[in-house]
Scaffold this active site. Sequence first.
Site, mmCIF file in Angstrom:
data_model
loop_
_atom_site.group_PDB
_atom_site.id
_atom_site.type_symbol
_atom_site.label_atom_id
_atom_site.label_comp_id
_atom_site.label_asym_id
_atom_site.label_seq_id
_atom_site.Cartn_x
_atom_site.Cartn_y
_atom_site.Cartn_z
ATOM 1 N N LYS A 154 0.830 -1.192 0.000
ATOM 2 C CA LYS A 154 0.000 0.000 0.000
ATOM 3 C C LYS A 154 0.873 1.253 0.000
ATOM 4 O O LYS A 154 0.616 2.209 -0.749
ATOM 5 C CB LYS A 154 -0.918 -0.012 1.226
ATOM 6 C CG LYS A 154 -2.139 0.854 1.062
ATOM 7 C CD LYS A 154 -3.188 0.564 2.115
ATOM 8 C CE LYS A 154 -3.762 1.860 2.634
ATOM 9 N NZ LYS A 154 -4.186 1.758 4.030
ATOM 10 N N LYS A 201 -20.183 -10.790 1.778
ATOM 11 C CA LYS A 201 -19.682 -11.292 3.069
ATOM 12 C C LYS A 201 -19.830 -10.218 4.151
ATOM 13 O O LYS A 201 -19.493 -9.054 3.928
ATOM 14 C CB LYS A 201 -18.207 -11.657 2.884
ATOM 15 C CG LYS A 201 -17.477 -12.117 4.106
ATOM 16 C CD LYS A 201 -15.999 -12.323 3.729
ATOM 17 C CE LYS A 201 -15.071 -12.207 4.917
ATOM 18 N NZ LYS A 201 -15.066 -13.271 5.858
ATOM 19 N N LYS A 203 -16.843 -5.543 8.433
ATOM 20 C CA LYS A 203 -16.830 -4.117 8.790
ATOM 21 C C LYS A 203 -16.402 -3.260 7.619
ATOM 22 O O LYS A 203 -16.877 -2.147 7.439
ATOM 23 C CB LYS A 203 -15.889 -3.888 9.978
ATOM 24 C CG LYS A 203 -16.549 -4.225 11.288
ATOM 25 C CD LYS A 203 -15.879 -3.534 12.462
ATOM 26 C CE LYS A 203 -16.589 -3.954 13.745
ATOM 27 N NZ LYS A 203 -15.714 -4.533 14.750
#
Length: 331
Positions: A117, A201, A204
């Site tokens: 990232k 799915k 959060k």
Amino acid sequence: MSNAKVVLTGIKPTGMPHLGNYIGALKPLIEQSATHKTFVFIADLHALNTIHDADTIKQHTYEIAALLLSLGLNTDNAILFRQSDIDVIYKLNTLLMNVTPKGLMNRAHSYKAILEKNGELGDDPDNGVNMGLYTYPVLMSADILLYNADIVPVGADQKQHVEFARDIAEYFNRAYGNVFRLPEPQIGKDIGLIPGLDGRKMSKSYDNTIPLFAPEAELKKKIMRIITDSKLPNEPKNPDESTIYLLYKHFANDVEIQNMRDLFNQGKIGYGDAKKVLFEKINAVLSGPREKYNYLMAHTNELDKILADGAMRARAVADKNIKHIKKVMLG
Ligand code: TRP
């Protein structure tokens, strides 16, 4: 306690679990604890690399403890404790550093994801990586090896970390003889996808969760918002493609499940009514635990007592094992 294998797992205190966590991890763990010697701890030291606020960690620690107890974890059998209450975990962490290849840490998926990232953002690769994060798998290995765990129930995302614990145990045993048992990850048995409100799915990161102990009104509102297709009440529907049914089957008994399947298949129930049945069912199963949870969160002194008792029992095992480990390493 019929099985001699030791089960151990840690839960990071980073916020309230949702229904998917309950079905996939908490419920099976609590069931398994009835037949296995079980250590369950709240991994507050592992929360430290991301949460730098004591009150937040403490509050989340209480939440996890209250959650497990309210869902029926029986502390006559299971040892429930706070990771940081066991002083020798820091020792074992330090000792294990010396048999842990740096390259192993470099291969950790969670660490690599951050490097990647950072790379995409054009940042320094190690931006935001503290040593707690980098050496997270060593501490996790110490957790597992300190109590001689055989079976470590974890989510799929933690499988590699348990495999590292096994690797580290092997490196250690190779140098010092047969000291550690080799732990194995136990990934939740295949219970299929647990869908969230939008059918993906439950997670959060998709913002589609149903919090485990949402107040009744909120629980109802969330369930009524589950996204469905536009089939009419009298049209046959495939239960296995319906979020409503896929959640229902984890709370209902066999007869109720079959009955719901029939109603779906035969076009005898509309989505609105099915949602009401789902709400009633989940609420019936969780309202008792929810009350107990709220009680415990209002009486954290009782949680302190339970955690202190768990720490005492865990310490007895940990202190004995660390003595042996120190002896084989340092004489
Ligand atoms: N790393 C685990 C997680 O994020 C929590 C954890 C810490 C753990 N120590 C452990 C799990 C030891 C199993 C065994 O979910």
